[in-house]
Write a protein that holds these residues in place. Sequence first.
Motif, short mmCIF file in Angstrom:
data_model
loop_
_atom_site.label_atom_id
_atom_site.label_comp_id
_atom_site.label_asym_id
_atom_site.label_seq_id
_atom_site.Cartn_x
_atom_site.Cartn_y
_atom_site.Cartn_z
N ILE A 25 8.01 -3.38 2.09
CA ILE A 25 9.34 -3.23 1.50
C ILE A 25 10.24 -2.45 2.45
O ILE A 25 11.42 -2.78 2.66
N PHE A 26 9.66 -1.43 3.07
CA PHE A 26 10.42 -0.59 3.99
C PHE A 26 10.90 -1.40 5.19
O PHE A 26 12.01 -1.24 5.68
N ASN A 27 10.02 -2.31 5.65
CA ASN A 27 10.33 -3.03 6.88
C ASN A 27 11.19 -4.27 6.68
O ASN A 27 11.85 -4.73 7.61
N SER A 28 11.16 -4.87 5.48
CA SER A 28 11.84 -6.16 5.35
C SER A 28 13.27 -5.97 4.85
O SER A 28 13.59 -4.99 4.19
N LYS A 29 14.09 -6.95 5.20
CA LYS A 29 15.47 -6.93 4.69
C LYS A 29 15.42 -7.31 3.22
O LYS A 29 14.59 -8.10 2.81
N ASP A 30 16.36 -6.75 2.45
CA ASP A 30 16.25 -6.99 1.02
C ASP A 30 16.57 -8.44 0.65
O ASP A 30 17.18 -9.18 1.39
N GLU A 31 16.05 -8.80 -0.51
CA GLU A 31 16.33 -10.09 -1.17
C GLU A 31 15.64 -11.29 -0.53
O GLU A 31 15.82 -12.39 -0.99
N ASP A 32 14.90 -11.15 0.56
CA ASP A 32 14.17 -12.34 0.99
C ASP A 32 12.83 -12.39 0.24
O ASP A 32 12.48 -11.49 -0.51
N ILE A 33 12.13 -13.49 0.44
CA ILE A 33 10.95 -13.75 -0.38
C ILE A 33 9.88 -12.68 -0.17
O ILE A 33 9.28 -12.18 -1.12
N ASP A 34 9.68 -12.29 1.10
CA ASP A 34 8.68 -11.27 1.38
C ASP A 34 8.94 -10.00 0.60
O ASP A 34 8.03 -9.38 0.06
N TYR A 35 10.22 -9.65 0.54
CA TYR A 35 10.60 -8.43 -0.16
C TYR A 35 10.20 -8.52 -1.63
O TYR A 35 9.59 -7.62 -2.19
N ARG A 36 10.53 -9.65 -2.23
CA ARG A 36 10.24 -9.77 -3.66
C ARG A 36 8.73 -9.81 -3.93
O ARG A 36 8.26 -9.26 -4.91
N ARG A 37 8.02 -10.47 -3.02
CA ARG A 37 6.57 -10.53 -3.21
C ARG A 37 5.95 -9.15 -3.07
O ARG A 37 5.08 -8.76 -3.84
N ALA A 38 6.45 -8.39 -2.08
CA ALA A 38 5.93 -7.05 -1.88
C ALA A 38 6.24 -6.19 -3.10
O ALA A 38 5.42 -5.40 -3.55
N GLU A 39 7.43 -6.41 -3.68
CA GLU A 39 7.82 -5.65 -4.86
C GLU A 39 6.85 -5.92 -6.01
O GLU A 39 6.39 -4.99 -6.67
N VAL A 40 6.55 -7.21 -6.21
CA VAL A 40 5.63 -7.58 -7.29
C VAL A 40 4.26 -6.93 -7.06
O VAL A 40 3.68 -6.34 -7.97
N SER A 41 3.78 -7.01 -5.81
CA SER A 41 2.43 -6.47 -5.59
C SER A 41 2.45 -4.95 -5.69
O SER A 41 1.46 -4.33 -6.10
N LEU A 42 3.59 -4.32 -5.37
CA LEU A 42 3.70 -2.87 -5.56
C LEU A 42 3.61 -2.53 -7.05
O LEU A 42 2.86 -1.63 -7.45
N HIS A 43 4.34 -3.29 -7.87
CA HIS A 43 4.30 -3.05 -9.31
C HIS A 43 2.87 -3.18 -9.85
O HIS A 43 2.42 -2.37 -10.65
N LYS A 44 2.19 -4.21 -9.36
CA LYS A 44 0.82 -4.44 -9.84
C LYS A 44 -0.09 -3.29 -9.45
O LYS A 44 -0.89 -2.80 -10.25
N ALA A 45 0.04 -2.86 -8.17
CA ALA A 45 -0.81 -1.78 -7.69
C ALA A 45 -0.56 -0.52 -8.48
O ALA A 45 -1.50 0.19 -8.89
N VAL A 46 0.73 -0.22 -8.73
CA VAL A 46 1.07 0.99 -9.49
C VAL A 46 0.51 0.89 -10.91
O VAL A 46 -0.04 1.87 -11.44
N ALA A 47 0.60 -0.30 -11.51
CA ALA A 47 0.07 -0.48 -12.86
C ALA A 47 -1.42 -0.18 -12.87
O ALA A 47 -1.93 0.48 -13.78
N ARG A 48 -2.13 -0.66 -11.85
CA ARG A 48 -3.58 -0.43 -11.79
C ARG A 48 -3.88 1.05 -11.65
O ARG A 48 -4.73 1.59 -12.35
N ILE A 49 -3.15 1.71 -10.72
CA ILE A 49 -3.43 3.12 -10.47
C ILE A 49 -3.13 3.95 -11.71
O ILE A 49 -3.92 4.82 -12.10
N ASN A 50 -2.00 3.66 -12.37
CA ASN A 50 -1.64 4.43 -13.57
C ASN A 50 -2.62 4.22 -14.70
O ASN A 50 -2.85 5.12 -15.50
N THR A 51 -3.20 3.03 -14.79
CA THR A 51 -4.15 2.75 -15.86
C THR A 51 -5.39 3.63 -15.71
O THR A 51 -5.92 4.15 -16.68
N ILE A 52 -5.82 3.81 -14.46
CA ILE A 52 -6.99 4.65 -14.22
C ILE A 52 -6.64 6.13 -14.39
O ILE A 52 -7.36 6.90 -15.01
#
Lengths: 132, 285
Positions: free
Chosen positions: A104-131
């Motif tokens: 997310i830090f490296n990519s320009k906003d609004e391209d596909i990579d950015y959105r995909r990274a955002e989704v996987s960040l949300h998922k990772a955070v959800a997993r960490i918070n659950t534990i």
Amino acid sequence: MKKIHIELIMPEGKKIDEMVDSINVPGVDGDFEILPDHTPFITKIRPGTLCLNTNNKTTKYAIHDGFITVDKDKVIIISEIAESEKEIDLNRAKLSKERAEKRIFNSKDEDIDYRRAEVSLHKAVARINTIG
Amino acid sequence: MANLRDLRTRIDSIKNTKQITNAMKMVAAAKLRKSQDLCINSRPYADYVERVLFLLQQKNNTKTHPMLNTPNPNGKILLVVVTGDRGLCGSFNSSIIRYTNQYMKDNNDKVYDLLCIGRKAYDAFKRSGKVVQHFTNISENTDIDNIYPVKNAVLTMYSSGEYSKVEIVYNEFKSAIQQELQCKQLLPIASTESESEHYVDFLYEPDEETLIEELCTKYINVELWHIMLESNAAEQAARMTAMDNATNNATELIDQLSLLYNRMRQAQITTEIIEVASGAEAIQQ
């Protein structure tokens, strides 16, 4: 005490089918709790922690997407990915969080990579918070 | 009797073929069990996505969403053709290809495009110039994520407004010995209003339009995935039956040839004995 019947349906089959006292759900417009006699309700789920409370005990699941319908003390959640605490690999989640943040830090906003990274960040955070 | 050796070679080669077909049958049977389970387990999920969509439609009387009502009734037709990547599975691929050819002949007046899933479909239609996109080697992997590229392609094409509808041709898994060819309308999503379900006034969050949009996308995804599973199970079943037949035929052929071989060997031995005996007779005299 009145209970709620909850079913979690995944593409691989039914994951949860039990009676609980209350449920905490991460909805798109904010977290909410479902108690018996809830009004009929449909909403989308955002990545987060799903909590099932029975007799003061809480079972947690990391849930990533899906829909929830509440209809007369029967709650049905359809989701493509939901994991219980035991199934989560904490180290992997932490690694993927770091990776996603870097991307997310490296990519320009609004391209596909950015959105995909955002989704996987949300998922990772959800997993960490659950534990945690 | 020079062809005694030829016969021997032939029997050996049939034996080898039989071993291969038998192995393929076993593999197909194992894969069939797996895809059959997946297919059955996925049914509640697919049904439930459909039900939620129905509940939403009930409230949203307008039905103006492009996925529920075509925005361009005179547009082209997109035909999604689902076959396997490999052959040796009886009429599994050929029946789909035959149906598609017939479909193209019957609908000559309409403009249509093809989207091929599976190498066999692409091979059959690539010269027709109708194929707009094709996906190969995706049917074996049964993860739901695996279908995303197909879903994205279908949705992008449909939402461009060029197409009036999207239809899909695939083999449905009936039982281990039976597949049924299905042609189904994928988009716009056909309404399932016939169910006599009680009307419940649901609350929605965020709003109906966003939910309908999301659910339709999910519905298409699940539907495509379910079709892939059906087709996969049907393919394995077809291959299992075809290979079972091949193995049986090989056994029969081996039996026949062995009989012939033994008869010929017997005949040769008899001739040799006669020759030896008459030779001995000639010396004695």
